[in-house]
Enzyme design. Structure first.
Site, mmCIF file in Angstrom:
data_model
loop_
_atom_site.group_PDB
_atom_site.id
_atom_site.type_symbol
_atom_site.label_atom_id
_atom_site.label_comp_id
_atom_site.label_asym_id
_atom_site.label_seq_id
_atom_site.Cartn_x
_atom_site.Cartn_y
_atom_site.Cartn_z
ATOM 1 C CG HIS A 134 -1.907 0.963 1.412
ATOM 2 N ND1 HIS A 134 -1.670 2.250 1.825
ATOM 3 C CD2 HIS A 134 -3.246 0.874 1.222
ATOM 4 C CE1 HIS A 134 -2.815 2.915 1.872
ATOM 5 N NE2 HIS A 134 -3.789 2.099 1.519
ATOM 6 C CG ASP A 211 0.613 -2.400 6.149
ATOM 7 O OD1 ASP A 211 -0.383 -2.630 6.871
ATOM 8 O OD2 ASP A 211 0.568 -1.712 5.111
ATOM 9 C CD GLN A 214 -6.846 -4.498 3.936
ATOM 10 O OE1 GLN A 214 -7.772 -5.247 4.227
ATOM 11 N NE2 GLN A 214 -7.038 -3.235 3.617
ATOM 12 C CE LYS A 237 -7.276 -0.315 6.183
ATOM 13 N NZ LYS A 237 -8.009 0.188 5.031
ATOM 14 C CB CYS A 375 -3.710 3.184 -1.538
ATOM 15 S SG CYS A 375 -4.914 4.461 -1.208
#
Ligand code: PLP
Length: 425
Positions: A134, A211, A214, A237, A375
């Site tokens: 991202h 990261d 997600q 999220k 993104c």
């Protein structure tokens, strides 16, 4: 659902039926049709317990934290710190001091780039990222590379959306000072084998930032087992509020870092000549924190854990398999991202129509999907696409939602024709 059955044998379709009513927004209609919300990778809807927690805080507990010597402030402080302990438990961090509340993943990565990497990088050093990141795990590293003269290196992606592991092994050279990698790709759904990749980096003494934006809504994350040095995620999220997220950092690394921002909360002693910084985690939480949303996030984690993240994951796996099969039957449709290990994200293009046209037609049918570059512009360029349409699933989605999506896609086919060659992307 029979709780004693092993996950693979259970029919999880009931999960969505059980939970849908917990999410008030899902009762809305769009263009006269029931809303089918399939943009969960962008942000998820919020269950009633999260809304209640936010309201309770503002109605009953609102006060500034840590400084007040009166009962209301002590209650607010206790609730805020309980939220930190909740996050610690959720990701199995070793200590509460390792959890820093921030706005979200983006802010967390920028903190690491500026407060960890910037003072340590020299010209010629390398920061290693991957082709499926991202923008929030690309641009902070570009900025810090420009500031320090370091180089950005990129692990390439294979056609199915998996990272090229042999290229990764070769890129892990002696100049690499940090590996910054996504756990799950927001654009393709690929789940990276981060445990092995972290271990490989660590064998060469390279610290790793993950990261997890997600990943945390879909997978159980155990930071003591994974051994990542930093792990970032966003609350919104994960069925929690916007504006709150967390950075996990290993205590010894956080202790060795200078603060990122200065102000209240992050100090223990200030004079015009000298300032002593506060202990962890407050050293990295300058200013009044986002108390209410941290409490809301804790309520979201309770909600998810009460259902069982493993149950949610199994439900989403079934739905992903169902959706993948159904999408493959739509004329002219091509899935982008077919890695064997995938989270519940279905990215696709259609020969007949641009992703924005697809999204607009789906919207008229009540179906909310994302269209565009997600993104992840360098990833789109790698696949020769301006963008994709993306349906991303959550615990409240059902097979019926997929059926409505498929019917809406047939509407696209009817409008644009049964093309056999791709165009418009
Ligand atoms: N990383 C990934 C993989 C994401 O999908 C996102 C958001 O879409 C982010 C980082 C940025 O998250 P936030 O905007 O909540 O900071």
């Amino acid at each position: 659902m029979n709780e004693s059955m092993p996950f693979n044998d259970v029919d999880y379709t009931t999960l969505a039926e059980r939970c849908r009513g917990d999410f008030p927004l899902l009762a809305r209609q769009m263009h006269g049709r029931p809303l089918v919300y399939l943009d969960n990778a962008a942000t998820s809807q919020k269950p009633q317990p999260v809304l209640d927690a936010l309201q309770y805080y503002y109605r009953q507990q609102n006060a500034n934290v840590h400084r007040g010597v009166y009962q209301l402030s002590e209650e607010a402080t206790a609730a805020y710190e309980a939220a930190r302990a909740r996050v610690q438990r959720f990701i199995n961090a070793a200590a509460m001091e390792e959890i820093i509340f921030l706005r979200g993943t983006t802010e967390a990565i920028n903190l690491v780039a500026q407060a960890y990497a910037r003072p340590r990088l020299q010209p010629g050093d390398e920061v290693l990222i991957s082709a499926i990141e991202h923008h929030s795990n690309i641009v902070p590293w570009q900025i810090v590379c420009r500031q320090t003269g370091a180089q950005l290196r990129v692990i390439p992606v294979l056609d199915n959306g998996e990272l090229d592991q042999s290229a990764f092994a070769e890129l892990l050279g002696p100049r690499v000072r940090l590996l910054a990698l996504t756990h799950v790709s927001n654009a393709l759904g690929t789940i990276n084998p981060i445990a092995e990749m972290i271990a490989q980096a660590h064998r060469q003494g390279i610290p790793v930032l993950i990261d997890g934006a997600q990943a945390v809504p879909h997978l159980r994350v155990d930071l003591q087992a994974l051994d990542a040095d930093f792990y970032a995620f966003s609350g919104h999220k994960l069925y929690g509020p916007t504006g709150i997220g967390a950075l996990y950092g290993k205590r010894r690394i956080l202790e060795a870092m200078e603060p990122w921002q200065g102000g209240g909360e992050m100090i223990s002693q200030v004079s015009f000549e000298h300032t002593d910084y506060n202990q962890l985690p407050y050293k990295f939480e300058a200013g009044t924190p986002n108390i209410a949303d941290a409490i809301g996030l804790a309520a979201a984690l309770d909600y998810v854990d009460n259902l069982g993240l493993e149950v949610i994951a199994a439900h989403e796996r079934q739905l992903l398999a169902y959706g993948t099969r159904a999408l493959q039957q739509v004329p002219g449709l091509r899935l982008i991202g077919t890695a064997p290990d995938k989270a519940a994200i279905l990215s696709f293009v259609m020969a007949q129509a641009h992703p924005h046209d697809i999204s607009t037609i789906l919207d008229r049918c009540g179906v909310a999907v994302r269209a565009g570059h997600h993104c992840a512009m360098p990833l789109m360029q790698r696949f020769g696409l301006a963008g994709t349409a993306r349906a991303s699933l959550a615990l409240y989605n059902s097979r019926q939602d997929i059926d409505v999506l498929i019917e809406a896609l047939h509407q696209v086919v009817r409008m644009f024709g049964d093309a056999t060659t791709e165009g418009g992307q």
